[in-house]
Every structure is written in C-alpha cells, then in structure tokens.
Write a protein that holds these residues in place. Structure first.
Motif, PDB file in Angstrom:
ATOM      1  N   ASN A   1      -3.160   4.178  -1.847  1.00  0.00           N
ATOM      2  CA  ASN A   1      -3.388   3.137  -2.852  1.00  0.00           C
ATOM      3  C   ASN A   1      -3.083   1.749  -2.287  1.00  0.00           C
ATOM      4  O   ASN A   1      -2.181   1.583  -1.472  1.00  0.00           O
ATOM      5  CB  ASN A   1      -2.509   3.371  -4.079  1.00  0.00           C
ATOM      6  CG  ASN A   1      -2.929   4.601  -4.864  1.00  0.00           C
ATOM      7  OD1 ASN A   1      -4.118   4.875  -4.995  1.00  0.00           O
ATOM      8  ND2 ASN A   1      -1.954   5.340  -5.376  1.00  0.00           N
ATOM      9  N   PHE A   2      -3.812   0.763  -2.765  1.00  0.00           N
ATOM     10  CA  PHE A   2      -3.543  -0.642  -2.462  1.00  0.00           C
ATOM     11  C   PHE A   2      -3.144  -1.325  -3.755  1.00  0.00           C
ATOM     12  O   PHE A   2      -3.771  -1.134  -4.800  1.00  0.00           O
ATOM     13  CB  PHE A   2      -4.781  -1.324  -1.879  1.00  0.00           C
ATOM     14  CG  PHE A   2      -4.653  -2.823  -1.787  1.00  0.00           C
ATOM     15  CD1 PHE A   2      -3.972  -3.416  -0.737  1.00  0.00           C
ATOM     16  CD2 PHE A   2      -5.212  -3.641  -2.764  1.00  0.00           C
ATOM     17  CE1 PHE A   2      -3.841  -4.792  -0.661  1.00  0.00           C
ATOM     18  CE2 PHE A   2      -5.091  -5.021  -2.691  1.00  0.00           C
ATOM     19  CZ  PHE A   2      -4.403  -5.593  -1.630  1.00  0.00           C
TER      20      PHE A   2
ATOM     21  N   SER B   1       0.843  -1.190   0.000  1.00  0.00           N
ATOM     22  CA  SER B   1       0.000   0.000   0.000  1.00  0.00           C
ATOM     23  C   SER B   1       0.878   1.239   0.000  1.00  0.00           C
ATOM     24  O   SER B   1       2.051   1.198   0.369  1.00  0.00           O
ATOM     25  CB  SER B   1      -0.917   0.008   1.228  1.00  0.00           C
ATOM     26  OG  SER B   1      -0.150   0.009   2.424  1.00  0.00           O
TER      27      SER B   1
ATOM     28  N   ARG C   1      -3.143  -5.555  -9.459  1.00  0.00           N
ATOM     29  CA  ARG C   1      -4.372  -4.916  -8.999  1.00  0.00           C
ATOM     30  C   ARG C   1      -4.005  -3.607  -8.306  1.00  0.00           C
ATOM     31  O   ARG C   1      -3.197  -3.592  -7.379  1.00  0.00           O
ATOM     32  CB  ARG C   1      -5.127  -5.821  -8.032  1.00  0.00           C
ATOM     33  CG  ARG C   1      -6.391  -5.182  -7.470  1.00  0.00           C
ATOM     34  CD  ARG C   1      -7.038  -6.075  -6.449  1.00  0.00           C
ATOM     35  NE  ARG C   1      -8.132  -5.384  -5.767  1.00  0.00           N
ATOM     36  CZ  ARG C   1      -8.740  -5.852  -4.682  1.00  0.00           C
ATOM     37  NH1 ARG C   1      -8.368  -7.008  -4.156  1.00  0.00           N
ATOM     38  NH2 ARG C   1      -9.712  -5.164  -4.124  1.00  0.00           N
ATOM     39  N   LEU C   2      -4.563  -2.519  -8.767  1.00  0.00           N
ATOM     40  CA  LEU C   2      -4.368  -1.206  -8.158  1.00  0.00           C
ATOM     41  C   LEU C   2      -5.733  -0.696  -7.732  1.00  0.00           C
ATOM     42  O   LEU C   2      -6.563  -0.337  -8.576  1.00  0.00           O
ATOM     43  CB  LEU C   2      -3.705  -0.238  -9.144  1.00  0.00           C
ATOM     44  CG  LEU C   2      -3.490   1.202  -8.654  1.00  0.00           C
ATOM     45  CD1 LEU C   2      -2.586   1.225  -7.417  1.00  0.00           C
ATOM     46  CD2 LEU C   2      -2.901   2.066  -9.767  1.00  0.00           C
ATOM     47  N   ASN C   3      -5.970  -0.728  -6.427  1.00  0.00           N
ATOM     48  CA  ASN C   3      -7.290  -0.417  -5.877  1.00  0.00           C
ATOM     49  C   ASN C   3      -8.334  -1.328  -6.524  1.00  0.00           C
ATOM     50  O   ASN C   3      -8.261  -2.537  -6.367  1.00  0.00           O
ATOM     51  CB  ASN C   3      -7.605   1.067  -6.043  1.00  0.00           C
ATOM     52  CG  ASN C   3      -6.622   1.936  -5.254  1.00  0.00           C
ATOM     53  OD1 ASN C   3      -6.155   1.543  -4.179  1.00  0.00           O
ATOM     54  ND2 ASN C   3      -6.290   3.099  -5.797  1.00  0.00           N
ATOM     55  N   ASN C   4      -9.262  -0.771  -7.306  1.00  0.00           N
ATOM     56  CA  ASN C   4     -10.307  -1.600  -7.922  1.00  0.00           C
ATOM     57  C   ASN C   4     -10.043  -1.895  -9.390  1.00  0.00           C
ATOM     58  O   ASN C   4     -10.915  -2.419 -10.084  1.00  0.00           O
ATOM     59  CB  ASN C   4     -11.676  -0.913  -7.772  1.00  0.00           C
ATOM     60  CG  ASN C   4     -12.113  -0.842  -6.323  1.00  0.00           C
ATOM     61  OD1 ASN C   4     -11.890  -1.778  -5.551  1.00  0.00           O
ATOM     62  ND2 ASN C   4     -12.738   0.274  -5.946  1.00  0.00           N
ATOM     63  N   GLN C   5      -8.850  -1.587  -9.874  1.00  0.00           N
ATOM     64  CA  GLN C   5      -8.506  -1.836 -11.268  1.00  0.00           C
ATOM     65  C   GLN C   5      -7.501  -2.982 -11.367  1.00  0.00           C
ATOM     66  O   GLN C   5      -6.621  -3.125 -10.511  1.00  0.00           O
ATOM     67  CB  GLN C   5      -7.929  -0.583 -11.919  1.00  0.00           C
ATOM     68  CG  GLN C   5      -8.918   0.566 -12.055  1.00  0.00           C
ATOM     69  CD  GLN C   5      -8.285   1.760 -12.738  1.00  0.00           C
ATOM     70  OE1 GLN C   5      -7.343   2.356 -12.223  1.00  0.00           O
ATOM     71  NE2 GLN C   5      -8.794   2.124 -13.914  1.00  0.00           N
TER      72      GLN C   5
END
Length: 213
Positions: free
Chosen positions: A78-79, A72, A122-126
């Motif tokens: 960001n995750f 993160s 995966r970056l957040n919801n993408q």
C-alpha cells in the motif's frame, strides 16, 4: 513633572517552508513504519511587545501551518499520503543575544494551540477526508524553539531569517477502546519582516500645586 514611557511594539509577517513527518501509533501500540517527511509551507502574522528588559519580546499571533507525510506498506504494497492544514494561535518569546555589524542573533521559543482546517489521507487510489477522524481533528498543543538573525532595512523595519524545530503533544483518539496516537514533528525555516509601531505619546502628570510661569 512625571513621564511614563512605553516599550517598543512591532507587527510582523513571516513565511517559510516546513519539513514535517508523523509518528502514528495504532490501537495495538505499534508504530507505523516507513513514514517519510514532506515539505510544505507556513505563514504567520502577529504583534510583538518588548517586556521587562531591552531585547526580550513577547508575541501573539495567528498562523496557517501545512503538514504532511508519505509512506508505504512493504507487506501489503500500500501507498499512503497525509496532507493537513491547521490554524494556530501562537504565543512566543524571543531574546536578542548581541549585535554585530547590524546583525542581531536571537533565540525564540513558542507554543501554539492548533485546529484542523482540512485534511486528507490518500490510500493507493482512494482519498479520505480526515475531518472527524479523532487524532487529526483533535485540537492540540505544538511547541517550537530555534535560532534566528535579524538585520535592519530602515529605521523602523527589519528583516530576519529563522530556523525552528518543533513537535506536537500526542493527538489522541478519545474513543474508549482506542489507543491510537499521532505526533507531528517539523523543521521550519522562514523569512520574516517587522515594522515598528509609533510609540504612544508620553503622559505627563503635573503637580497640582505647580503654577504656570
């Protein structure tokens, strides 16, 4: 009569868990922080052959290795998560140390050349496909070393436990203006099974002058 004998040969199958993490350096030479290891699986199979002396084996095989890392960004919130699968061509050496009550400790060292099969970030919801991303899609060399112990379960087969630590050489973005680098580190623990192959028949060379009695 001259007899020519061969060293022992085995096939093996090994499966286990791999705790992996990434060391990622961006174009500015800064290392991405807050990355944490992920536990995934690996599977390998191949052929081994005793060479030079009793207890020293060389092996050649294929492996399917899954690696990952999560982290993160505390500043931007960001995750991110990485999930990759590689196909490896492996060359290894192992040496038996001694035998005690049928248990045989051994040391193992191996090198593999691995190719990306599939990978996602995966970056957040993408979710992004890593195919074509230089430092991930670049085939690279991986090195591992560790200790194991084997135990016979029949005259022709053994079971073994093995721990290895390994890492890749730097996987780099070959673009002219990019200094991005990726290194994958892993700790593996696995269980394996070996099966001895029937030895080749001894070849006999007879003296041409020898007469049949």
């Amino acid at each position: 009569t001259l007899s020519i004998s061969t060293f022992s040969q085995e096939i093996f199958l090994e499966a286990g868990l791999s705790s992996s993490n990434f060391e990622f350096t961006n174009s500015a030479g800064q290392e991405l922080e807050n990355l944490n290891s992920v536990t995934k699986s690996y599977l390998s199979a191949g052929f081994s052959h005793e060479i030079f002396t009793e207890g020293l084996d060389v092996s050649l095989g294929l492996s399917h290795n899954s690696y990952g890392s999560v982290g993160s960004d505390d500043v931007l919130g960001n995750f991110f998560e990485y999930d990759v699968d590689y196909l490896g061509i492996n060359l290894g050496f192992d040496y038996e140390l001694f035998t005690f009550y049928d248990f045989t400790p051994f040391v193992k060292a191996s090198a593999s050349y691995e190719f990306l099969l599939q990978g996602t970030q995966r970056l957040n919801n993408q979710v992004f496909d890593l195919k074509g991303v230089e430092e991930f899609d670049d085939a690279g060399f991986f090195f591992r070393g560790g200790l194991g112990v084997s135990y016979p379960i029949s005259p022709k087969s053994t079971i073994y436990l093995l721990y290895t630590y390994g890492q890749s050489l730097d996987l780099e973005d070959a673009s002219p203006n990019s200094n991005e680098k990726l290194k994958i580190l892993m700790n593996n623990i696995g269980i394996g099974f070996t099966l001895s192959l029937p030895p080749k028949k001894e070849k006999e060379l007879e003296d041409a002058t020898e007469t049949e009695e």
